[in-house]
Design an enzyme around this catalytic site. Structure first.
Site, PDB file in Angstrom:
ATOM      1  N   GLN A  84     -10.469  -6.656 -18.216  1.00  0.00           N
ATOM      2  CA  GLN A  84     -11.163  -6.583 -19.500  1.00  0.00           C
ATOM      3  C   GLN A  84     -12.363  -5.630 -19.458  1.00  0.00           C
ATOM      4  O   GLN A  84     -12.837  -5.262 -18.388  1.00  0.00           O
ATOM      5  CB  GLN A  84     -11.643  -7.978 -19.905  1.00  0.00           C
ATOM      6  CG  GLN A  84     -10.523  -8.919 -20.314  1.00  0.00           C
ATOM      7  CD  GLN A  84     -11.083 -10.209 -20.876  1.00  0.00           C
ATOM      8  OE1 GLN A  84     -11.015 -11.250 -20.263  1.00  0.00           O
ATOM      9  NE2 GLN A  84     -11.658 -10.136 -22.071  1.00  0.00           N
ATOM     10  N   HIS A  85     -12.797  -5.256 -20.663  1.00  0.00           N
ATOM     11  CA  HIS A  85     -14.096  -4.630 -20.942  1.00  0.00           C
ATOM     12  C   HIS A  85     -14.234  -3.158 -20.575  1.00  0.00           C
ATOM     13  O   HIS A  85     -15.175  -2.516 -21.031  1.00  0.00           O
ATOM     14  CB  HIS A  85     -15.236  -5.376 -20.245  1.00  0.00           C
ATOM     15  CG  HIS A  85     -15.248  -6.854 -20.443  1.00  0.00           C
ATOM     16  ND1 HIS A  85     -15.145  -7.446 -21.676  1.00  0.00           N
ATOM     17  CD2 HIS A  85     -15.345  -7.867 -19.534  1.00  0.00           C
ATOM     18  CE1 HIS A  85     -15.186  -8.762 -21.542  1.00  0.00           C
ATOM     19  NE2 HIS A  85     -15.297  -9.045 -20.250  1.00  0.00           N
ATOM     20  N   ASP A 245      -6.638  -9.713 -18.858  1.00  0.00           N
ATOM     21  CA  ASP A 245      -6.095 -10.471 -17.739  1.00  0.00           C
ATOM     22  C   ASP A 245      -6.356 -11.970 -17.854  1.00  0.00           C
ATOM     23  O   ASP A 245      -5.466 -12.783 -17.545  1.00  0.00           O
ATOM     24  CB  ASP A 245      -6.618  -9.926 -16.406  1.00  0.00           C
ATOM     25  CG  ASP A 245      -8.133  -9.784 -16.341  1.00  0.00           C
ATOM     26  OD1 ASP A 245      -8.832 -10.173 -17.300  1.00  0.00           O
ATOM     27  OD2 ASP A 245      -8.621  -9.265 -15.314  1.00  0.00           O
TER      28      ASP A 245
END
Length: 493
Positions: A84-85, A245
């Site tokens: 992520q991110h 994820d």
């Protein structure tokens, strides 16, 4: 008998890509192809060239198919679950302009603090996005880029998350899902879409972002000819929107609207996370109030320092990772990469409580305790966000599902068991992110709700159940006291 069909679930994580070749009907994991990533950067920087992810995906799929012994014609769908991110910036031809800033890149801590203040504080962000910006979040990285690399920011034609980038390479469609989008801090879990005011504040046009599909299992397109050639797969197979994820791990566990709700999970990987799927929209500044991949919510707390930090301590001591004993009087907070929970982005590790009789094995055990404590302390906040009372005996008796690479380690399991005092379930399938992605792929190929798909697949899994042990409150209170009393100058936060 009809020919066997399979789907491929891709787990594109910080360190590697895994491609799980999964039987569409039974969920049997037939093969897992693997390929490594390269992470660069010193100090707070953590970056990877997105082309590395694409090449790793191609290599992992080829390895998985070869190991399975199946023809590529058996594959009917593919989905990607990604770290992520991360911030991926693309030029007008869809090529990366620079290495991606990863989730554990902490250089944007000043930008995070500025954004929190500009909107009126943490509560204002929680109300809008469900999440208070910290250095991990994509919005802070975009602002960092505009301030520190303005030429590339100005040249950016499209902004993607890591899984978005790979999905677009597969289907030629710019798409994401609510789960991964909710980790950007420019997506509103209150309205279920991009927040125009926040985008304007960030200097980001909505046209630069992918469309948000209804769920991670939505079919957003078909595998293009060029992607099919690169992967050795049939063109035209279903491509799902995919997700982050953590959301994918929840799907793989059967957590969501069509499965288990409000049951906590602890993931021990590069990061440590605790999360649960819930129908209650979380409103806690201590948590990331993410959306789930299936239309539910996924309140989550994440720490930066988990298995890699403990492995580093083991290496410094010249010990095997399982050559550890309880820490005794020693307390080690292994905040080697800064910390996200608590929000100490420039923190370093802290060791205290040394005695003449302290052993190297105890120091390693103290590192385990510090890492496990940090993520477990968020568990009560998580339960409250789900509308549950942590003191309720029924809630306190709900088993904690333990996943990630650390769940395969004896010392990790026993440390979590001792500090939590909860029963543990260690799922038999160790590739839950990839399994969740496979369920999303099956959903996109016509298999129905992805949580229901994964729940059906899990029916035959061999999960290990461990009864609770008496909670080690002495260690818990000692570690908590050190963390609470350590000032920011001591921790470097």
């Amino acid at each position: 008998m009809p020919p066997r069909t399979v789907v491929i679930g891709v787990d594109s994580s910080t360190q590697s890509t895994k491609a799980a070749v999964t039987d569409t009907e039974t969920g049997e994991l037939l093969a897992v192809g693997r390929a490594p990533h390269v992470v660069t950067g010193e100090g707070g920087a953590r970056e990877t060239d997105p082309e590395v992810w694409w090449q790793a995906l191609c290599d992992a799929v080829a390895a998985g198919l070869k190991e399975s012994g199946l023809s590529s014609s058996a594959v009917i769908g593919i989905a990607v679950a990604g770290q992520q991110h991360g911030l991926v910036t693309l030029d007008r031809s869809g090529r990366p302009l620079r290495p991606a800033l990863l989730w554990n890149d902490t250089r944007s801590a000043p930008q995070a603090a500025a954004l929190v203040a500009e909107l009126g504080g943490p509560d204002a962000w929680t109300a809008r996005t469900g999440t208070v910006p910290v250095a991990s979040m994509t919005a802070t990285k975009w602002r960092w880029l505009r301030e520190n690399d303005p030429a590339n920011a100005e040249a950016t034609a499209a902004v993607r998350l890591p899984h978005d980038f790979l999905t677009e390479r597969l289907a030629g469609v710019a798409a994401t899902d609510p789960g991964d989008a909710s980790g950007t801090c420019w997506y509103s879990t209150a309205t279920g879409g991009y927040d125009p005011e926040l985008l304007d504040r960030l200097g980001l046009d909505a046209s630069m972002l992918p469309e948000v599909a209804a769920t991670g299992g939505t079919r957003i397109g078909s595998l293009t000819e060029s992607a099919a050639d690169a992967l050795g797969l049939p063109a035209g197979i279903a491509v799902a929107a995919g997700t982050g994820d953590n959301m994918s791990a929840a799907i793989g566990l059967g957590l969501g609207g069509a499965g288990l709700l409000d049951h906590p999970v602890l993931s021990l990987g590069t990061s440590g996370t605790v999360f649960a799927a819930s129908r209650t929209r979380p409103a806690s500044t201590a948590l990331s109030g993410f959306a789930g991949a299936d239309g539910t919510y996924l309140p989550l707390a994440c720490t930066l320092n988990c298995t890699l930090a403990v492995d580093k301590v083991a290496a410094l001591l010249g010990l095997h990772r399982d050559d550890a004993t309880p820490g005794g009087e020693a307390v080690l907070l292994p905040y080697l990469d800064g910390e996200r929970t608590p929000d100490l982005p420039t923190a370093s590790g802290l060791l205290t409580g040394l005695r003449h009789d302290t052993t190297p094995q105890q120091l390693l055990g103290a590192a385990y305790e510090g890492a496990a404590f940090t993520v477990l302390r968020a568990l009560d906040e998580l339960l409250l966000a789900c509308g549950l009372d942590p003191a309720d005996p029924e809630v306190a008796g709900r088993p904690l599902r333990l996943i990630g690479g650390g769940a395969q380690g004896r010392t990790w399991v026993e440390t979590v068991r001792r500090l939590s005092g909860r029963p543990l379930i260690v799922p038999g399938n160790g590739e839950l992110v990839a399994l969740g992605a496979a369920a999303l792929a099956a959903s996109a190929a016509g298999g129905g709700d992805p949580v229901a798909v994964a729940t059906g697949w899990n029916a035959a899994s061999q999960d290990a159940g461990l009864p609770p042990v008496e909670r080690d409150t002495e260690t818990w209170e000692r570690v908590g006291s050190v963390l609470d009393r350590a000032s920011e100058p001591v921790l470097g936060g």
